[in-house]
Design an enzyme around this catalytic site. Structure first.
Site, PDB file in Angstrom:
ATOM      1  N   ASN A 156      12.680 -74.989  54.429  1.00 22.03           N
ATOM      2  CA  ASN A 156      12.621 -76.276  55.695  1.00 22.03           C
ATOM      3  C   ASN A 156      11.331 -77.128  55.569  1.00 22.03           C
ATOM      4  O   ASN A 156      11.465 -78.275  55.664  1.00 22.03           O
ATOM      5  CB  ASN A 156      12.208 -75.530  57.042  1.00 22.03           C
ATOM      6  CG  ASN A 156      10.950 -74.426  57.099  1.00 22.03           C
ATOM      7  OD1 ASN A 156      10.778 -74.041  55.886  1.00 22.03           O
ATOM      8  ND2 ASN A 156      10.141 -74.887  58.175  1.00 22.03           N
ATOM      9  N   GLY A 232       9.175 -67.129  54.882  1.00 23.76           N
ATOM     10  CA  GLY A 232      10.774 -67.178  54.824  1.00 23.76           C
ATOM     11  C   GLY A 232      11.186 -66.296  56.253  1.00 23.76           C
ATOM     12  O   GLY A 232      10.491 -66.365  57.290  1.00 23.76           O
ATOM     13  N   SER A 233      12.440 -65.932  56.414  1.00 17.92           N
ATOM     14  CA  SER A 233      12.995 -65.148  57.246  1.00 17.92           C
ATOM     15  C   SER A 233      12.425 -63.671  57.603  1.00 17.92           C
ATOM     16  O   SER A 233      12.098 -63.253  56.758  1.00 17.92           O
ATOM     17  CB  SER A 233      14.493 -65.188  57.489  1.00 17.92           C
ATOM     18  OG  SER A 233      14.945 -64.375  56.312  1.00 17.92           O
ATOM     19  N   THR A 234      12.383 -63.320  58.624  1.00 15.67           N
ATOM     20  CA  THR A 234      12.054 -62.059  58.960  1.00 15.67           C
ATOM     21  C   THR A 234      12.918 -61.049  58.537  1.00 15.67           C
ATOM     22  O   THR A 234      12.488 -60.003  57.667  1.00 15.67           O
ATOM     23  CB  THR A 234      11.989 -61.836  60.612  1.00 15.67           C
ATOM     24  OG1 THR A 234      11.225 -62.555  61.102  1.00 15.67           O
ATOM     25  CG2 THR A 234      11.731 -60.333  61.046  1.00 15.67           C
ATOM     26  N   THR A 236      14.459 -61.335  55.295  1.00 19.01           N
ATOM     27  CA  THR A 236      13.899 -61.088  53.712  1.00 19.01           C
ATOM     28  C   THR A 236      12.625 -60.569  54.051  1.00 19.01           C
ATOM     29  O   THR A 236      12.425 -59.759  53.083  1.00 19.01           O
ATOM     30  CB  THR A 236      13.872 -62.645  53.373  1.00 19.01           C
ATOM     31  OG1 THR A 236      15.019 -62.933  53.545  1.00 19.01           O
ATOM     32  CG2 THR A 236      13.618 -62.528  51.937  1.00 19.01           C
ATOM     33  N   GLU A 254       4.804 -64.401  56.126  1.00 19.41           N
ATOM     34  CA  GLU A 254       4.983 -65.395  57.247  1.00 19.41           C
ATOM     35  C   GLU A 254       6.555 -65.728  57.497  1.00 19.41           C
ATOM     36  O   GLU A 254       7.230 -66.050  56.752  1.00 19.41           O
ATOM     37  CB  GLU A 254       4.361 -66.917  56.746  1.00 19.41           C
ATOM     38  CG  GLU A 254       2.929 -66.871  56.316  1.00 19.41           C
ATOM     39  CD  GLU A 254       2.032 -66.337  57.507  1.00 19.41           C
ATOM     40  OE1 GLU A 254       2.561 -66.527  58.586  1.00 19.41           O
ATOM     41  OE2 GLU A 254       0.763 -65.937  57.232  1.00 19.41           O
ATOM     42  N   CYS A 288       9.083 -73.590  61.485  1.00 18.65           N
ATOM     43  CA  CYS A 288       9.120 -72.357  62.008  1.00 18.65           C
ATOM     44  C   CYS A 288       8.297 -72.720  63.333  1.00 18.65           C
ATOM     45  O   CYS A 288       8.343 -71.477  64.228  1.00 18.65           O
ATOM     46  CB  CYS A 288       8.376 -71.372  61.186  1.00 18.65           C
ATOM     47  SG  CYS A 288       6.761 -72.177  60.664  1.00 18.65           S
ATOM     48  N   GLU A 467      -2.691 -66.567  56.778  1.00 20.10           N
ATOM     49  CA  GLU A 467      -3.061 -67.681  55.812  1.00 20.10           C
ATOM     50  C   GLU A 467      -4.123 -68.697  56.403  1.00 20.10           C
ATOM     51  O   GLU A 467      -4.439 -68.850  57.213  1.00 20.10           O
ATOM     52  CB  GLU A 467      -1.964 -68.408  55.244  1.00 20.10           C
ATOM     53  CG  GLU A 467      -1.073 -67.281  54.556  1.00 20.10           C
ATOM     54  CD  GLU A 467       0.357 -67.907  53.824  1.00 20.10           C
ATOM     55  OE1 GLU A 467       0.660 -69.035  54.389  1.00 20.10           O
ATOM     56  OE2 GLU A 467       0.875 -67.358  53.378  1.00 20.10           O
TER      57      GLU A 467
END
Ligand code: NAD
Length: 491
Positions: A156, A232-234, A236, A254, A288, A467
């Site tokens: 994204n 990335g996605s939850t 993954t 994240e 996000c 982070e």
């Protein structure tokens, strides 16, 4: 190499050299605003991962031994090169991702150089950590780099999030094997070219292209990899957590969000509405941090909704490379279909589409692109998929609320906890609400304003770890406490 003109092969970058994937295979890279194949990326596998991790491991002792000042200079040079190549990188990002060129130029690329600069400066200002035990001992903390770090990033904000991981990992003395999203591999490829010009030594920064299954999995489970930083996605993130946890590597995740945007009646209306337009639809809603659930206090609900619809109607949609465009394409055909599926589900669940809800037909070569009209849905219950699952597109839900307690309950009522916004002139109320939101970041009367020194990350299923600033320093180093007895022998 003129990567963005003509039909380019996106190669791996290992040990300071561009190289073909061991398999010799490539996959098509598609321009989402036209639907046409415009380049190909290396379809790498565990063999390429092996080469990259070995190169990274070999380069580590020398890179680690450089002073912070020496590493800082190299990272600054790299950042300068990004700035000098802003136009080229922005065009490449917009072609690869479908985002408006105005966004690539103002947000993605400048933030990428800022990431490098921020950590290049941070390492020059690290304070020693000393804990004294008066008359008895003093303790100091040594923080050493970890070794080979793997960075995995999404599509994204391709270069923005790629550098957000690579910059701190390198600044603190680690070497990196990075895997950009296979959906948007172009700017990571161009960044590798700039790393050579910046003087990043061979093996310090490596890029392996490919899918999560072929490359990501081999990277995160590699025995010589000391830490994994993933965005990335939850879904993954959960797979990676399962694989990496038993290996005792450091892991930062994240992940997704379903962020509430809470608008109280006493807000600065203009400021709330104009920022809500951005927080809803910037980057086609594919950030996000986007506020995908808009809650508006009932006394101003109709007025706010009408103005939001009005402004949404006027958003200029079309060719991402046109300077006027405010809404580009979504990133891929798969994602386009997923978003339309979410809109259909919302309709089935009783949602009323008050604007949008359909694909947008682009003109000329954009006729085959993946465009979706910015969409606002009302009348959905809080438990519906549309209010629970991340859509990650130009789609928001809007809902009136009557009390602070009610809106806090709704805001917290998902599996996610990444970001939230609160709009009110009453700072006490804002802080009271912010305190109760289960969210890694809460913005009061603003959105997406980031001080890179602050911890960034999500609660609940939005993330593990933080982070930015000191959090990154702590993640990318291993602390060692040294205790020195004062005045002779211990007893
Ligand atoms: P994704 O999870 O599909 O892919 C992210 C990266 O992981 C890609 O590089 C992919 O190739 C890789 N990957 C996939 N499977 C893997 C596996 N088994 N092992 C290792 N790597 C694997 O996510 P996406 O669709 O690229 O990105 C969108 C998601 O990212 C959204 O959920 C969004 O909320 C989230 N996101 C979160 C943040 C944040 O800071 N929290 C920022 C941006 C995006």
């Amino acid at each position: 190499m003129s990567a963005e003109s003509g039909f380019v092969k996106i190669l791996n970058f290992i040990d300071g050299q561009f190289c073909e994937p061991v398999s010799g295979n490539y996959c098509d890279n598609i321009n989402p605003s036209t639907g046409a194949v415009y380049s190909q990326w290396a379809q790498s596998n565990e063999n390429d991962v092996e080469l990259a991790v070995n190169a990274s491991k070999k380069a580590f002792p020398r890179w680690k031994s450089l002073s912070n000042g020496q590493r800082s200079k190299i990272l600054h040079r790299w950042a300068d090169l990004i700035d000098e190549n802003l136009e080229r990188l922005a065009v490449a990002e917009s072609i690869d991702n479908g985002k408006p060129i105005s966004v690539s130029k103002a947000v993605d690329i400048p933030r990428s150089s800022k990431n490098l600069r921020f950590f290049a400066d941070y390492i020059l200002e690290i304070e020693p950590e000393i804990f004294e035990m008066p008359g008895e001992a003093m303790n100091y903390i040594e923080r050493d780099p970890l070794g080979v770090v793997v960075a995995i990033s999404p599509w994204n904000l391709p270069l923005y999030l790629f550098t957000w991981k690579v910059a701190p990992a390198l600044a603190f003395g680690n070497t990196v094997v990075a895997k950009p999203s296979e959906v948007t591999p172009m700017t990571a490829f161009l960044l590798a070219e700039l790393s050579l010009q910046a003087g990043v030594p061979p093996g310090v920064f490596n890029v392996v292209h490919g899918t999560g299954q072929d490359v990501g999995q081999a990277l995160v489970t590699h025995p010589d990899v000391k830490a994994v930083t993933f965005t990335g996605s939850t879904q993954t993130g959960r797979i990676i957590a399962k694989q990496v946890s038993p290996l005792f590597k450091k892991l930062s995740l994240e992940m997704g969000g379903k962020n509430p945007n809470i608008v109280f009646a006493d807000c600065d209306f203009e400021s709330a509405i104009s920022t809500t337009m951005r927080s809803s639809f910037a980057n086609q809603g594919q950030i996000c941090l986007c506020g995908s659930r808009v809650y508006v206090e009932s006394s101003i609900y109709e007025k706010f909704k009408a103005e939001l619809v009005n402004r949404t109607k006027n958003l200029v949609q079309g060719d991402p490379l046109s300077l006027d465009t405010e809404q580009g394409a979504v990133v891929s055909k798969t994602h386009f279909e997923k978003i339309l599926g979410c809109i259909d589900q919302a309709k089935k669940d009783g949602g009323k589409i008050i604007i949008g809800g359909e694909p947008f037909n682009g003109a000329g070569e954009n006729a085959s692109g993946f465009f979706i009209q910015p969409t606002i849905i009302e009348n959905l219950s809080q438990s519906c998929a549309g209010n629970q699952q991340e859509i990650f597109g130009p789609v928001i839900t809007i809902c009136p609320f009557v009390s602070e307690d009610q809106v806090i309950e709704w805001a917290n009522g998902t599996e996610y906890g990444l970001a939230g916004s609160v709009w009110t002139a009453d700072i006490e109320k804002a802080r009271r609400v912010a305190k109760q939101l289960e969210s890694g970041i809460v913005w009061i009367n603003t959105w997406m304003l980031r001080d890179l020194r602050t911890p960034f990350g999500g609660m609940k299923n939005s993330g593990v770890g933080r982070e930015g600033g000191q959090s990154a320093y702590h993640f990318f180093t291993e602390p060692k406490t040294v205790c020195v007895k004062l005045g002779g022998q211990n007893v």
